[in-house]
Design an enzyme around this catalytic site. Sequence first.
Site, PDB file in Angstrom:
ATOM      1  N   ASP A  34      52.924   1.021  68.456  1.00 46.09           N
ATOM      2  CA  ASP A  34      52.178   0.367  67.360  1.00 46.09           C
ATOM      3  C   ASP A  34      50.668   0.388  67.601  1.00 46.09           C
ATOM      4  O   ASP A  34      49.906  -0.189  66.843  1.00 46.09           O
ATOM      5  CB  ASP A  34      52.668  -1.073  67.166  1.00 46.09           C
ATOM      6  CG  ASP A  34      52.478  -1.929  68.414  1.00 46.09           C
ATOM      7  OD1 ASP A  34      51.958  -1.403  69.437  1.00 46.09           O
ATOM      8  OD2 ASP A  34      52.835  -3.117  68.381  1.00 46.09           O
ATOM      9  N   GLN A  89      24.025  -2.100  62.980  1.00 46.38           N
ATOM     10  CA  GLN A  89      24.042  -3.222  62.020  1.00 46.38           C
ATOM     11  C   GLN A  89      23.477  -4.420  62.769  1.00 46.38           C
ATOM     12  O   GLN A  89      24.182  -5.362  63.128  1.00 46.38           O
ATOM     13  CB  GLN A  89      25.484  -3.467  61.537  1.00 46.38           C
ATOM     14  CG  GLN A  89      25.612  -4.501  60.420  1.00 46.38           C
ATOM     15  CD  GLN A  89      25.094  -4.010  59.077  1.00 46.38           C
ATOM     16  OE1 GLN A  89      25.305  -2.860  58.716  1.00 46.38           O
ATOM     17  NE2 GLN A  89      24.399  -4.875  58.342  1.00 46.38           N
ATOM     18  N   HIS A 121      19.607   0.057  71.277  1.00 50.74           N
ATOM     19  CA  HIS A 121      19.136   0.411  69.930  1.00 50.74           C
ATOM     20  C   HIS A 121      17.971  -0.481  69.515  1.00 50.74           C
ATOM     21  O   HIS A 121      16.916   0.013  69.136  1.00 50.74           O
ATOM     22  CB  HIS A 121      20.272   0.379  68.907  1.00 50.74           C
ATOM     23  CG  HIS A 121      19.857   0.770  67.522  1.00 50.74           C
ATOM     24  ND1 HIS A 121      19.402   2.039  67.223  1.00 50.74           N
ATOM     25  CD2 HIS A 121      19.791   0.055  66.375  1.00 50.74           C
ATOM     26  CE1 HIS A 121      19.075   2.076  65.931  1.00 50.74           C
ATOM     27  NE2 HIS A 121      19.296   0.897  65.404  1.00 50.74           N
ATOM     28  N   ASP A 156      12.007   8.399  63.901  1.00 45.61           N
ATOM     29  CA  ASP A 156      11.572   7.256  63.095  1.00 45.61           C
ATOM     30  C   ASP A 156      10.847   6.255  63.979  1.00 45.61           C
ATOM     31  O   ASP A 156      10.868   6.366  65.220  1.00 45.61           O
ATOM     32  CB  ASP A 156      12.748   6.598  62.334  1.00 45.61           C
ATOM     33  CG  ASP A 156      13.883   6.209  63.252  1.00 45.61           C
ATOM     34  OD1 ASP A 156      13.611   5.791  64.391  1.00 45.61           O
ATOM     35  OD2 ASP A 156      15.053   6.328  62.835  1.00 45.61           O
ATOM     36  N   LYS A 179       8.751   6.984  57.600  1.00 40.41           N
ATOM     37  CA  LYS A 179       9.633   7.001  56.434  1.00 40.41           C
ATOM     38  C   LYS A 179       8.790   6.711  55.213  1.00 40.41           C
ATOM     39  O   LYS A 179       8.048   5.726  55.192  1.00 40.41           O
ATOM     40  CB  LYS A 179      10.734   5.958  56.597  1.00 40.41           C
ATOM     41  CG  LYS A 179      11.833   6.451  57.510  1.00 40.41           C
ATOM     42  CD  LYS A 179      13.050   5.565  57.458  1.00 40.41           C
ATOM     43  CE  LYS A 179      14.126   6.170  58.357  1.00 40.41           C
ATOM     44  NZ  LYS A 179      14.924   5.183  59.033  1.00 40.41           N
ATOM     45  N   SER A 208      24.547  10.820  66.099  1.00 44.59           N
ATOM     46  CA  SER A 208      25.893  10.580  65.581  1.00 44.59           C
ATOM     47  C   SER A 208      26.358  11.852  64.859  1.00 44.59           C
ATOM     48  O   SER A 208      27.006  12.709  65.446  1.00 44.59           O
ATOM     49  CB  SER A 208      25.847   9.362  64.664  1.00 44.59           C
ATOM     50  OG  SER A 208      27.093   9.107  64.118  1.00 44.59           O
ATOM     51  N   THR A 209      25.971  12.006  63.602  1.00 39.39           N
ATOM     52  CA  THR A 209      26.316  13.254  62.898  1.00 39.39           C
ATOM     53  C   THR A 209      25.312  14.365  63.225  1.00 39.39           C
ATOM     54  O   THR A 209      25.585  15.540  62.997  1.00 39.39           O
ATOM     55  CB  THR A 209      26.300  13.046  61.376  1.00 39.39           C
ATOM     56  OG1 THR A 209      24.958  12.657  61.004  1.00 39.39           O
ATOM     57  CG2 THR A 209      27.277  11.969  60.949  1.00 39.39           C
TER      58      THR A 209
END
Length: 273
Positions: A34, A89, A121, A156, A179, A208-209
């Site tokens: 599970d 976040q 971060h 950035d 930005k 990340s990507t």
Amino acid sequence: MFVVSSEGSKALAARVAQIIGAELVDVEKKVFPDGEIYVRALSSFSDEVVVIGNTYPNDSLIELLLLKDLASESADVITVIPYYGYARQDRRFLDGECIAAKAMASILEINSKRIITVDLHKDYIKQYFKVTVENLIPFKEIADVCRDADIVISPDAGSFYLAEGVAEELGVDAAHFDKKRISATEVVSTFDEDVRGKKVLLVDDIISTGTTIEKACSALKDAERIEVACVHGLFLKSLNFSPVHASDTIPSRFSDYTVSKLIADSLLKLKNL
Ligand code: R5P
């Protein structure tokens, strides 16, 4: 001191244990049909245990919580989180959002005497914890694998601390993209300095990507050479840029520098207090 780690951080934990001269405790891990996770320490520990594990992927977070609970039954726990996922976040951008970095802090401080992280971060995430957090940033480690740069640039302003720190190690200039808001929904990142004939080192805390770095590389196409370095390489898509350097907080084929000494030094300092 003993060191125990989740599966994904085993190699890093072994390096740290070796440097600090601690016993590395083997763990048996099973995943039930599970999806529930089972962990069993294969030897006992006492006094002080360093528990090392990422909060990414989500299963690793559960593994970390189980190991911390187990270790705390017989020892004081120092939690080392090489990659603190959910850090992006870090505040409420829209009404009603969960501040995931804060939610994670409230879970992770349980059974921890102290927490050590690697490039959080945003440094202010430390304030979400009630226990002391030391946030280590591998400026020197990145500089050591990218010695030949004329300028260090972050994609950035948010990751400019990394560009600045690495640039200081290398004795070169640092800069960042800006930005610019084009419309209510569109934001573009621009870099206005001339990079012709320059060897650029592009640094970010997370890849990340790879989209952020890819866009920055296109904007810097006039540079003599672009080298990319990050701390946490998730590498969720194939990359259109190289060379890429990443640490071993998340092991990947691009991990060519280690944060083990940084973590070990911080632990040794605590040992000598
Ligand atoms: C953002 O705040 C981070 O510092 C990175 O720039 C971001 O996570 C990179 O994401 P991606 O590689 O998907 O563009």
